[in-house]
Every structure is written in structure tokens, then in C-alpha cells.
Design a protein around this motif. Structure first.
Motif, PDB file in Angstrom:
ATOM      1  N   TRP A  46       0.826  -1.204   0.000  1.00  9.39           N
ATOM      2  CA  TRP A  46       0.000   0.000   0.000  1.00  9.39           C
ATOM      3  C   TRP A  46       0.868   1.265   0.000  1.00  9.39           C
ATOM      4  N   LEU A  47       1.954   1.272   0.766  1.00  6.81           N
ATOM      5  CA  LEU A  47       2.810   2.457   0.773  1.00  6.81           C
ATOM      6  C   LEU A  47       3.454   2.655  -0.597  1.00  6.81           C
ATOM      7  N   ARG A  48       3.904   1.561  -1.212  1.00  3.91           N
ATOM      8  CA  ARG A  48       4.505   1.660  -2.548  1.00  3.91           C
ATOM      9  C   ARG A  48       3.480   2.186  -3.556  1.00  3.91           C
ATOM     10  N   GLU A  49       2.250   1.710  -3.485  1.00  3.32           N
ATOM     11  CA  GLU A  49       1.210   2.158  -4.404  1.00  3.32           C
ATOM     12  C   GLU A  49       0.842   3.620  -4.158  1.00  3.32           C
ATOM     13  N   ALA A  50       0.884   4.047  -2.911  1.00  2.00           N
ATOM     14  CA  ALA A  50       0.628   5.460  -2.614  1.00  2.00           C
ATOM     15  C   ALA A  50       1.720   6.325  -3.233  1.00  2.00           C
ATOM     16  N   ALA A  51       2.969   5.893  -3.129  1.00  2.00           N
ATOM     17  CA  ALA A  51       4.070   6.643  -3.735  1.00  2.00           C
ATOM     18  C   ALA A  51       3.920   6.691  -5.248  1.00  2.00           C
ATOM     19  N   GLU A  52       3.559   5.575  -5.854  1.00  2.00           N
ATOM     20  CA  GLU A  52       3.390   5.523  -7.309  1.00  2.00           C
ATOM     21  C   GLU A  52       2.217   6.378  -7.774  1.00  2.00           C
ATOM     22  N   ALA A  53       1.219   6.572  -6.892  1.00  2.00           N
ATOM     23  CA  ALA A  53       0.062   7.401  -7.226  1.00  2.00           C
ATOM     24  C   ALA A  53       0.350   8.888  -7.035  1.00  2.00           C
ATOM     25  N   GLY A  54       1.553   9.221  -6.573  1.00  2.00           N
ATOM     26  CA  GLY A  54       1.929  10.613  -6.421  1.00  2.00           C
ATOM     27  C   GLY A  54       1.553  11.235  -5.096  1.00  2.00           C
ATOM     28  N   VAL A  55       1.243  10.409  -4.087  1.00  2.00           N
ATOM     29  CA  VAL A  55       0.929  10.953  -2.761  1.00  2.00           C
ATOM     30  C   VAL A  55       2.181  11.634  -2.203  1.00  2.00           C
ATOM     31  N   PRO A  56       2.104  12.913  -1.826  1.00  2.00           N
ATOM     32  CA  PRO A  56       3.280  13.584  -1.264  1.00  2.00           C
ATOM     33  C   PRO A  56       3.656  12.979   0.087  1.00  2.00           C
ATOM     34  N   GLY A  57       4.928  12.670   0.254  1.00  2.00           N
ATOM     35  CA  GLY A  57       5.402  12.156   1.545  1.00  2.00           C
ATOM     36  C   GLY A  57       4.607  10.987   2.071  1.00  2.00           C
ATOM     37  N   PRO A  58       4.470   9.895   1.325  1.00  2.00           N
ATOM     38  CA  PRO A  58       3.656   8.772   1.816  1.00  2.00           C
ATOM     39  C   PRO A  58       4.214   8.115   3.066  1.00  2.00           C
ATOM     40  N   HIS A  59       5.470   8.417   3.407  1.00  2.00           N
ATOM     41  CA  HIS A  59       6.082   7.845   4.612  1.00  2.00           C
ATOM     42  C   HIS A  59       5.864   8.720   5.837  1.00  2.00           C
ATOM     43  N   THR A  60       5.127   9.822   5.699  1.00  2.00           N
ATOM     44  CA  THR A  60       4.790  10.619   6.877  1.00  2.00           C
ATOM     45  C   THR A  60       3.626   9.967   7.606  1.00  2.00           C
ATOM     46  N   MET A  61       3.643  10.032   8.924  1.00  2.00           N
ATOM     47  CA  MET A  61       2.613   9.360   9.715  1.00  2.00           C
ATOM     48  C   MET A  61       2.350  10.151  10.981  1.00  2.00           C
TER      49      MET A  61
END
Length: 233
Positions: A46-61
Motif C-alpha cells: 500500500w505504501l509503494r502504491e501510494a508513492a506511485e500514485a503521487g501521494v506527497p510524503g507517503p512515509h509521513t505518519m
């Protein structure tokens, strides 16, 4: 010109009612029957797919902790790694979150990837990595991150006397990083959250959202494996 009193309050409520969480087209499908038996691989995907979808900073939590009296606090931090031990993040052990984790070694994490309509919630016990691993974690970050860690000098969350004091501390830290790129901050600590609960939340166009929760079973019951269960949205 904005109104005052009741008019301003109603105007603000109308603003909130008009906002939309997701407006970016078709959402990805999520079939919980096809989900893996454990949450780690699904989270990584899911994190990889969020990054591929262009989500800014998908590793922020979001990281939520509580003090000795049970009063919660929350802030945004970066995910540094996730492996069989758990979810990794770093901070100064002298910071507010570091002090709270020392008093109550439990925390919750929250990820929200708007572009794909997904959320992940994680909760569990937090442990402290050894000093060598903590130092390696800081060395592996960017020069800017190292500068910020050195400038804080273990004073994160303390009252700042003036902005000029902060500027002087950062300038001194930048100069030190140029001289000593392998420098470390003694108070910098790597924490690892060992999850006992992980929930995956997939939004659906008609609000028939999918919620899949993994809960770690007791060692004596199922060898410490994971139970999967659907939740009402």
C-alpha cells in the motif's frame, strides 16, 4: 469581509460541509479475501502504491503517545523502516514523545493517503533500539536532517528563548556537519513499534468502505500469529 460572531461560525461550518476528502477519480479496489495472512507485506504494498500514485510524503505518519497521567499527544513524524520487528521512527529521547514513551511504552501510528482513499492504523508496544543502531539511523538521513538533530541538541519541545537563538544553533550545526559528516546526536534514538493491531481502510465511492483489521493472537492461543476480521465502516 468575513462576518463576526454567529455569522463567522456559520460561514466556517459551511466551509467544512463543502470540503471533499477525495476528488481524484476512481479509487482502487480492495478485496479483503485476497489479503495476505500477515499485515507487513500488505502495508509495504500500500505504501509503494501510494508513492506511485503521487501521494506527497507517503512515509509521513501521525504518532500518538500518552504521558504518565494518560493525557494523549499527537504529531507527524517520518517512517524510517518497517521490518519483522515493527515500524521504525526516530526522535530525541529527551523530547516530549521520547519522555512519554519512557513513561508509557505504547503508541499508535496513522497513515492517510488521500489520492488512493486509504488509511492504515497501527498500535502496539514500543521498544528502544541500541545506541549503535540509533546512531546508524541518524547517519543514514540527509545532511539537513542531521543538522536539525544536532541543532536541537536534545532540546526538542523545550521553550525557545528567541528565533535568533535557533538561527545560531542551526548555523553552528551546519558548520559541524560540514566538518564531521558522521557526527551523531547523543540523544537521538531509534524506536520500534511492534504492532499487535493493524487496520487497513479502503474508501469506496458510495461510502461502503472496506475495513480489515489484523490482531495478533496470544502466544498460547495461536502461536502469536495474526487474526483477520472485517469491521463495519
Amino acid at each position: 469581509m468575513h462576518g463576526t460572531g454567529d455569522e463567522a461560525a456559520e460561514e466556517f461550518r459551511e466551509l467544512l460541509r463543502g470540503l471533499r476528502v477525495h476528488d481524484a477519480g476512481e479509487l482502487p479496489a480492495f478485496d479483503p479475501e485476497q489479503a495476505p495472512d500477515e499485515p507487513l507485506s500488505l502495508f509495504r504494498r500500500w505504501l509503494r502504491e501510494a508513492a506511485e500514485a503521487g501521494v506527497p510524503g507517503p512515509h509521513t505518519m501521525m504518532l500518538a503517545t500518552a504521558d504518565a497521567d494518560g493525557r494523549p499527544s499527537v504529531r507527524t513524524v517520518m517512517l524510517h523502516d518497517v521490518d519483522a520487528r515493527g515500524w521504525h521512527f526516530g526522535t530525541h529521547r529527551t523530547s516530549r514523545k521520547g519522555r512519554e514513551l519512557a513513561a508509557r511504552p505504547y503508541a499508535a501510528l496513522g497513515f492517510h493517503w488521500t489520492a488512493v482513499g486509504r488509511q492504515v492504523r497501527i498500535g502496539g508496544r514500543v521498544t528502544v533500539a541500541d545506541p549503535e543502531e540509533s546512531a546508524a539511523d541518524l547517519r543514514g538521513r540527509s545532511p539537513a536532517a542531521l543538522t536539525a538533530a544536532l541543532a536541537g541538541g536534545g532540546r526538542q519541545s523545550e521553550v525557545l528563548g528567541s528565533y535568533e537563538e535557533l538561527e545560531r544553533a542551526f548555523e553552528a550545526a551546519r558548520e559541524r556537519v560540514e566538518r564531521e559528516p558522521e557526527a551523531t546526536a547523543p540523544s537521538w534514538t531509534l524506536y520500534v513499534l511492534a504492532a499487535d493491531e493493524v487496520e487497513f481502510y479502503q474508501e469506496e465511492e458510495h461510502r461502503r468502505h472496506v475495513r480489515l483489521r489484523y490482531r495478533r493472537a496470544a502466544e498460547e492461543d495461536e502461536g502469536g500469529g495474526w487474526r483477520r476480521e472485517l469491521l463495519w465502516p
